[in-house]
Design an enzyme around this catalytic site. Sequence first.
Site, PDB file in Angstrom:
ATOM      1  N   ASP A 159       0.680  -1.213   0.026  1.00  0.00           N
ATOM      2  CA  ASP A 159      -0.213   0.056   0.266  1.00  0.00           C
ATOM      3  C   ASP A 159       0.524   1.250  -0.147  1.00  0.00           C
ATOM      4  OD1 ASP A 159       1.062   0.389   2.631  1.00  0.00           O
ATOM      5  OD2 ASP A 159      -0.452   0.170   3.950  1.00  0.00           O
ATOM      6  N   ASP A 184      19.490  -5.762  -0.155  1.00  0.00           N
ATOM      7  CA  ASP A 184      18.487  -4.780  -0.096  1.00  0.00           C
ATOM      8  C   ASP A 184      18.829  -3.535   0.842  1.00  0.00           C
ATOM      9  OD1 ASP A 184      16.547  -7.008   0.189  1.00  0.00           O
ATOM     10  OD2 ASP A 184      15.683  -5.284   0.490  1.00  0.00           O
ATOM     11  N   ASN A 185      19.803  -4.387   1.828  1.00  0.00           N
ATOM     12  CA  ASN A 185      19.060  -3.898   3.048  1.00  0.00           C
ATOM     13  C   ASN A 185      20.665  -3.439   3.716  1.00  0.00           C
ATOM     14  OD1 ASN A 185      16.816  -3.486   3.410  1.00  0.00           O
ATOM     15  ND2 ASN A 185      16.499  -5.084   4.693  1.00  0.00           N
TER      16      ASN A 185
HETATM   17  P1  AMP Z   1      12.052  -4.173   3.555  1.00  0.00           P
HETATM   18  O1  AMP Z   1      11.890  -5.139   4.197  1.00  0.00           O
HETATM   19  O2  AMP Z   1      11.663  -3.383   4.046  1.00  0.00           O
HETATM   20  O3  AMP Z   1      13.458  -3.689   3.077  1.00  0.00           O
HETATM   21  O4  AMP Z   1      11.264  -3.586   1.953  1.00  0.00           O
HETATM   22  C1  AMP Z   1      11.421  -4.638   1.127  1.00  0.00           C
HETATM   23  C2  AMP Z   1      10.965  -4.305   0.346  1.00  0.00           C
HETATM   24  O5  AMP Z   1       9.277  -4.067   0.097  1.00  0.00           O
HETATM   25  C3  AMP Z   1      11.194  -3.087  -0.719  1.00  0.00           C
HETATM   26  O6  AMP Z   1      11.333  -3.379  -2.199  1.00  0.00           O
HETATM   27  C4  AMP Z   1       9.857  -2.295  -0.058  1.00  0.00           C
HETATM   28  O7  AMP Z   1       9.857  -0.627  -0.727  1.00  0.00           O
HETATM   29  C5  AMP Z   1       8.421  -2.999   0.432  1.00  0.00           C
HETATM   30  N1  AMP Z   1       7.985  -2.821   0.657  1.00  0.00           N
HETATM   31  C6  AMP Z   1       7.828  -3.158   2.523  1.00  0.00           C
HETATM   32  N2  AMP Z   1       6.860  -2.636   2.653  1.00  0.00           N
HETATM   33  C7  AMP Z   1       5.713  -1.670   1.031  1.00  0.00           C
HETATM   34  C8  AMP Z   1       4.958  -1.389   1.098  1.00  0.00           C
HETATM   35  N3  AMP Z   1       3.617  -0.996   2.589  1.00  0.00           N
HETATM   36  N4  AMP Z   1       3.872  -1.079   0.213  1.00  0.00           N
HETATM   37  C9  AMP Z   1       5.002  -0.259  -0.551  1.00  0.00           C
HETATM   38  N5  AMP Z   1       6.343  -1.277  -0.601  1.00  0.00           N
HETATM   39  C10 AMP Z   1       6.361  -2.074   0.055  1.00  0.00           C
HETATM   40 MG    MG Z   2      14.668  -2.438   2.837  1.00  0.00          MG
END
Ligand code: AMP
Ligand code: MG
Length: 491
Positions: free
Chosen positions: A127, A254-255
Amino acid sequence: MSLASFPTVVLDDRFARELPELAVPWEAAAAPEPQLLVLNAELAADLGLDAAALRSPDGVGLLTGTLVPDGARPVAQAYAGHQFGGFSPRLGDGRALLLGELVDQAGRPRDLHLKGSGRTPFARGGDGLAAVGPMLREYLLSEAMHALGIPTTRSLAVVATGRPVQRETVLPGAVLARVAASHLRVGSFQYARATGDVDLLRRLADHAIERHHPAAAQAEQPYLALFEAVVAAQAALVAQWMLVGFVHGVMNTDNMTISGETIDYGPCAFLDAYDPATVYSSIDEGGRYAYGNQPGIAQWNLARLAEALLPLLAEDQDAAIGVATEALGRFAPAYAAAWTGGMRAKLGLPAAPAGPADPEVLDLAEELLGSLQSGHVDWTTAFRALGDAARGDAEPVRGLVLDLPALDAWLGRWRALEPDGAAMDRVNPVYVPRNHLVEEALDAATAGDLAPFERLHEVLAAPYHPRPGLERYAAPAPEDFARAYRTFCGT
Ligand code: AMP
Ligand code: MG
């Protein structure tokens, strides 16, 4: 839209100019009823931003990306990534935007970036939003890491948007404004490599060298030197995590940054009782990102970076693999040197000559860690109690450990080395963001009471100095809390 309150703020769009293939121009979603929850005035000043102006409606517009200075060009950044070992060629900022780059007081470029600013073309099923609790969590944890002296992205502000966010329940929405040396990730290189465009990969590497590892430009093989610099930065970073008891929780490629800063505070947490198998994240079912696995995972991620860089390392693929493998081989000794050096300091012993081999400390640490693990001893408390023992009062640490004859023998060996208790207190924190305190503060904030969050934030800003009246901030979690504690990704 121009910003009357910030006539002099320039948000550079260098990333978007130099790497347009990795930058999708995009606008933040409107915030129906924005309310500034927390602002980092000290960081604002360092970025040349006036804190009073940031509190004004224009400032809150900037902090939510809904009002940006003339000439700014916010973008969603493209990146790929291995998530729990599986490769996704297209992740990118699904709910984040790079507003642009500011220059800090030291003259260094800093990304101004938003999280929770609405769906982007990378949002897939998401979202695009974020909830107040997880954004305050990132604010608190990243600022605590900074106060502990660990390289990290910083947090500038959290603004509640007035928009509800549907998770397991309906939660108040928020945008986090964060600041980083850059948002270049291992996954940025994986994305560029996956496009097959070697010119893009080279431009990305050149950008990373200029921005983070300028000495590499002078090396005989600049791209190999870039890789070596990232290996060194990550080895040093992860050693610091391990020494302070930090569990990142979601070390996907990616982190992991190219700069060597900690990034993306999701299900991260600090150790209570010492146990290498500790996992807090609810989604890490296999324990891939357990506390004790972090150095190995960092090395695994760096191998993915090496693969992405191969076309830049040598004409011939086998030759490229050869040099990359050799450079990756330096991770383990660099990590060992950083960790043993840090453990020496935690134990109050004078620095040893540089080098990974430090049998004296390795031996002492192995035995100590074994007794902390078998006694389920709180990591942070243990090292402060050892500080007392260095000053002659062994009772605090004797009260923590089960096998007293073994501990006494260990203390005898260690004290013979004349540990410096005052030096220990300068490197062993009293206050870390303990899980039960973080949850308590975030629950209150989500319900509208920011006082516990502000108090905890203030305590964590000076982690090495015990203050009267703050005993509960230094105390371990109740056993039943610690045993059952799980963190959630907060997406
Ligand atoms: P993360 O686990 O926060 O490192 O996110 C991993 C991926 O999921 C990244 O590409 C984020 O931009 C995407 N992502 C995480 N949460 C959301 C969200 N609520 N809406 C859209 N993309 C998300
Ligand atoms: Mg991330």
